[in-house]
Design an enzyme around this catalytic site. Structure first.
Site, PDB file in Angstrom:
ATOM      1  N   SER A   6       5.985  -1.771  -2.015  1.00 21.83           N
ATOM      2  CA  SER A   6       6.013  -2.752  -3.125  1.00 21.83           C
ATOM      3  C   SER A   6       5.014  -2.365  -4.219  1.00 21.83           C
ATOM      4  O   SER A   6       4.011  -3.056  -4.413  1.00 21.83           O
ATOM      5  CB  SER A   6       5.767  -4.174  -2.612  1.00 21.83           C
ATOM      6  OG  SER A   6       4.717  -4.259  -1.679  1.00 21.83           O
ATOM      7  N   GLY A  57       0.849  -1.197   0.000  1.00 21.78           N
ATOM      8  CA  GLY A  57       0.000   0.000   0.000  1.00 21.78           C
ATOM      9  C   GLY A  57       0.876   1.237   0.000  1.00 21.78           C
ATOM     10  O   GLY A  57       2.102   1.153   0.140  1.00 21.78           O
ATOM     11  N   LEU A  58       0.222   2.374  -0.147  1.00 22.46           N
ATOM     12  CA  LEU A  58       0.942   3.649  -0.239  1.00 22.46           C
ATOM     13  C   LEU A  58       1.664   3.989   1.064  1.00 22.46           C
ATOM     14  O   LEU A  58       1.322   3.456   2.129  1.00 22.46           O
ATOM     15  CB  LEU A  58      -0.059   4.767  -0.550  1.00 22.46           C
ATOM     16  CG  LEU A  58      -0.750   4.689  -1.911  1.00 22.46           C
ATOM     17  CD1 LEU A  58      -1.992   5.579  -1.918  1.00 22.46           C
ATOM     18  CD2 LEU A  58       0.229   5.115  -3.009  1.00 22.46           C
ATOM     19  N   SER A  59       2.613   4.887   0.973  1.00 23.41           N
ATOM     20  CA  SER A  59       3.247   5.423   2.179  1.00 23.41           C
ATOM     21  C   SER A  59       2.157   6.122   3.006  1.00 23.41           C
ATOM     22  O   SER A  59       1.345   6.871   2.460  1.00 23.41           O
ATOM     23  CB  SER A  59       4.335   6.435   1.772  1.00 23.41           C
ATOM     24  OG  SER A  59       4.930   6.981   2.928  1.00 23.41           O
ATOM     25  N   GLY A  60       2.116   5.828   4.296  1.00 21.76           N
ATOM     26  CA  GLY A  60       1.106   6.458   5.156  1.00 21.76           C
ATOM     27  C   GLY A  60      -0.232   5.735   5.143  1.00 21.76           C
ATOM     28  O   GLY A  60      -1.194   6.194   5.759  1.00 21.76           O
ATOM     29  N   ALA A  61      -0.298   4.586   4.468  1.00 20.96           N
ATOM     30  CA  ALA A  61      -1.574   3.852   4.386  1.00 20.96           C
ATOM     31  C   ALA A  61      -1.923   3.172   5.709  1.00 20.96           C
ATOM     32  O   ALA A  61      -3.088   2.901   5.986  1.00 20.96           O
ATOM     33  CB  ALA A  61      -1.514   2.806   3.275  1.00 20.96           C
ATOM     34  N   GLY A  62      -0.890   2.885   6.515  1.00 19.93           N
ATOM     35  CA  GLY A  62      -1.130   2.196   7.788  1.00 19.93           C
ATOM     36  C   GLY A  62      -0.518   0.802   7.849  1.00 19.93           C
ATOM     37  O   GLY A  62      -0.781   0.043   8.777  1.00 19.93           O
ATOM     38  N   LYS A  63       0.319   0.465   6.871  1.00 16.77           N
ATOM     39  CA  LYS A  63       0.909  -0.884   6.812  1.00 16.77           C
ATOM     40  C   LYS A  63       1.697  -1.209   8.076  1.00 16.77           C
ATOM     41  O   LYS A  63       1.517  -2.263   8.683  1.00 16.77           O
ATOM     42  CB  LYS A  63       1.879  -1.019   5.610  1.00 16.77           C
ATOM     43  CG  LYS A  63       1.281  -0.768   4.262  1.00 16.77           C
ATOM     44  CD  LYS A  63       2.314  -0.939   3.150  1.00 16.77           C
ATOM     45  CE  LYS A  63       3.467   0.044   3.175  1.00 16.77           C
ATOM     46  NZ  LYS A  63       3.112   1.463   3.059  1.00 16.77           N
TER      47      LYS A  63
HETATM   48  S1  ADX Z   1       9.348   0.161  -1.812  1.00 14.72           S
HETATM   49  O1  ADX Z   1       8.645   0.978  -2.807  1.00 14.72           O
HETATM   50  O2  ADX Z   1      10.696  -0.192  -2.240  1.00 14.72           O
HETATM   51  O3  ADX Z   1       8.551  -1.014  -1.387  1.00 14.72           O
HETATM   52  P1  ADX Z   1       9.728   0.680   0.999  1.00 14.72           P
HETATM   53  O4  ADX Z   1       8.474   0.146   1.592  1.00 14.72           O
HETATM   54  O5  ADX Z   1      10.955  -0.152   1.110  1.00 14.72           O
HETATM   55  O6  ADX Z   1       9.456   1.114  -0.531  1.00 14.72           O
HETATM   56  O7  ADX Z   1      10.076   2.080   1.687  1.00 14.72           O
HETATM   57  C1  ADX Z   1       9.094   3.067   1.760  1.00 14.72           C
HETATM   58  C2  ADX Z   1       9.448   4.142   2.792  1.00 14.72           C
HETATM   59  O8  ADX Z   1      10.564   4.893   2.343  1.00 14.72           O
HETATM   60  C3  ADX Z   1       8.309   5.138   2.951  1.00 14.72           C
HETATM   61  O9  ADX Z   1       7.453   4.778   4.012  1.00 14.72           O
HETATM   62  C4  ADX Z   1       9.013   6.432   3.220  1.00 14.72           C
HETATM   63  O10 ADX Z   1       9.237   6.576   4.598  1.00 14.72           O
HETATM   64  C5  ADX Z   1      10.357   6.279   2.570  1.00 14.72           C
HETATM   65  N1  ADX Z   1      10.559   6.967   1.270  1.00 14.72           N
HETATM   66  C6  ADX Z   1      11.602   7.801   0.999  1.00 14.72           C
HETATM   67  N2  ADX Z   1      11.579   8.198  -0.286  1.00 14.72           N
HETATM   68  C7  ADX Z   1      10.484   7.613  -0.861  1.00 14.72           C
HETATM   69  C8  ADX Z   1       9.932   7.641  -2.176  1.00 14.72           C
HETATM   70  N3  ADX Z   1      10.497   8.325  -3.170  1.00 14.72           N
HETATM   71  N4  ADX Z   1       8.803   6.924  -2.423  1.00 14.72           N
HETATM   72  C9  ADX Z   1       8.223   6.211  -1.420  1.00 14.72           C
HETATM   73  N5  ADX Z   1       8.696   6.145  -0.152  1.00 14.72           N
HETATM   74  C10 ADX Z   1       9.834   6.835   0.133  1.00 14.72           C
END
Ligand code: ADX
Length: 205
Positions: free
Chosen positions: A114, A40-46
């Protein structure tokens, strides 16, 4: 494969003969290891859901361990950034680690954005469809943006963070996840109950 290839394969894997297999462990523990993959998106609550789920399963006496993007990126994946190739490599490594935990008989909770479907499908094939549980933490982007717990969306919108998921880099939602959690609508304990309920119902040797 020619004769000498299969000879060398036998030699390579000979030391595994008689070893303890994941099936042996599942038989002993009464349940098999699995990978529960939260996307899920960053900040989604995962991470919040994964932490609370880990605690709940631990308290139930289940063997459980949690992997998280922010943690792996501080160590094992510290050389990776957020380009598409680096994310693919990040997920590949995380999947390898998660598979090791599952082989050891542990329920591995993995929380990673992911964003690419093909990477998650590769994990499903590699870990084994029966041992891979894909959970979409489906908080809509407007809610993640509004919450913005780390202030990253604000910075990404100002152009300070390139390739930010949902802003300048894509997120491909799962098409057929085992479970969808609406962390924007349901409180954390409801999401956790739903996830633990699903796992307890389907978690066996
Ligand atoms: S993933 O896309 O490769 O799966 P992952 O889950 O490891 O990402 O890391 C995401 C975390 O990295 C986010 O929660 C955020 O804190 C940080 N982050 C820093 N830069 C980015 C970016 N460009 N996109 C998304 N997350 C970022």
């Amino acid at each position: 494969m020619n004769g000498s290839d299969s000879e060398s394969m036998r030699a390579t894997y000979a030391h595994l003969t008689g070893g303890v297999t994941p099936e042996d462990r599942a038989h002993r523990n009464g349940r098999s290891g699995r990978v529960v993959w939260l996307t899920g998106l960053s900040g989604a609550g995962k991470t919040t859901i994964a932490i609370a789920t880990e605690r709940r399963l631990f308290d139930l006496g289940r063997p459980v361990y949690r992997l998280d993007g922010d943690i792996l990126r501080a160590g094992l994946c510290g050389d990776l950034g957020f380009s598409a190739d680096d994310r693919t490599e990040n997920i590949r490594r995380a999947g390898e680690v998660a598979a090791l935990f599952a082989n050891a008989g542990i329920l591995c909770l993995a929380a990673f954005i992911s964003p690419f479907r093909v990477d998650r499908e590769r994990l499903r094939q590699q870990i084994g469809p029966g041992r891979f549980v894909e959970v979409h933490v489906a908080t809509p982007i407007e809610v993640c943006r509004r919450r913005d717990p780390k202030g990253l969306y604000r910075r990404a919108e100002r152009g300070e963070i390139p390739d930010f998921t949902g802003i300048s880099s894509p997120y491909e939602p799962p098409l057929a996840p085992e479970l969808v959690l609406r962390a924007d609508r349901d409180p954390v304990d409801v999401c956790v109950a739903e996830l633990v309920g699903y796992l307890e119902k389907t978690y066996s040797a």
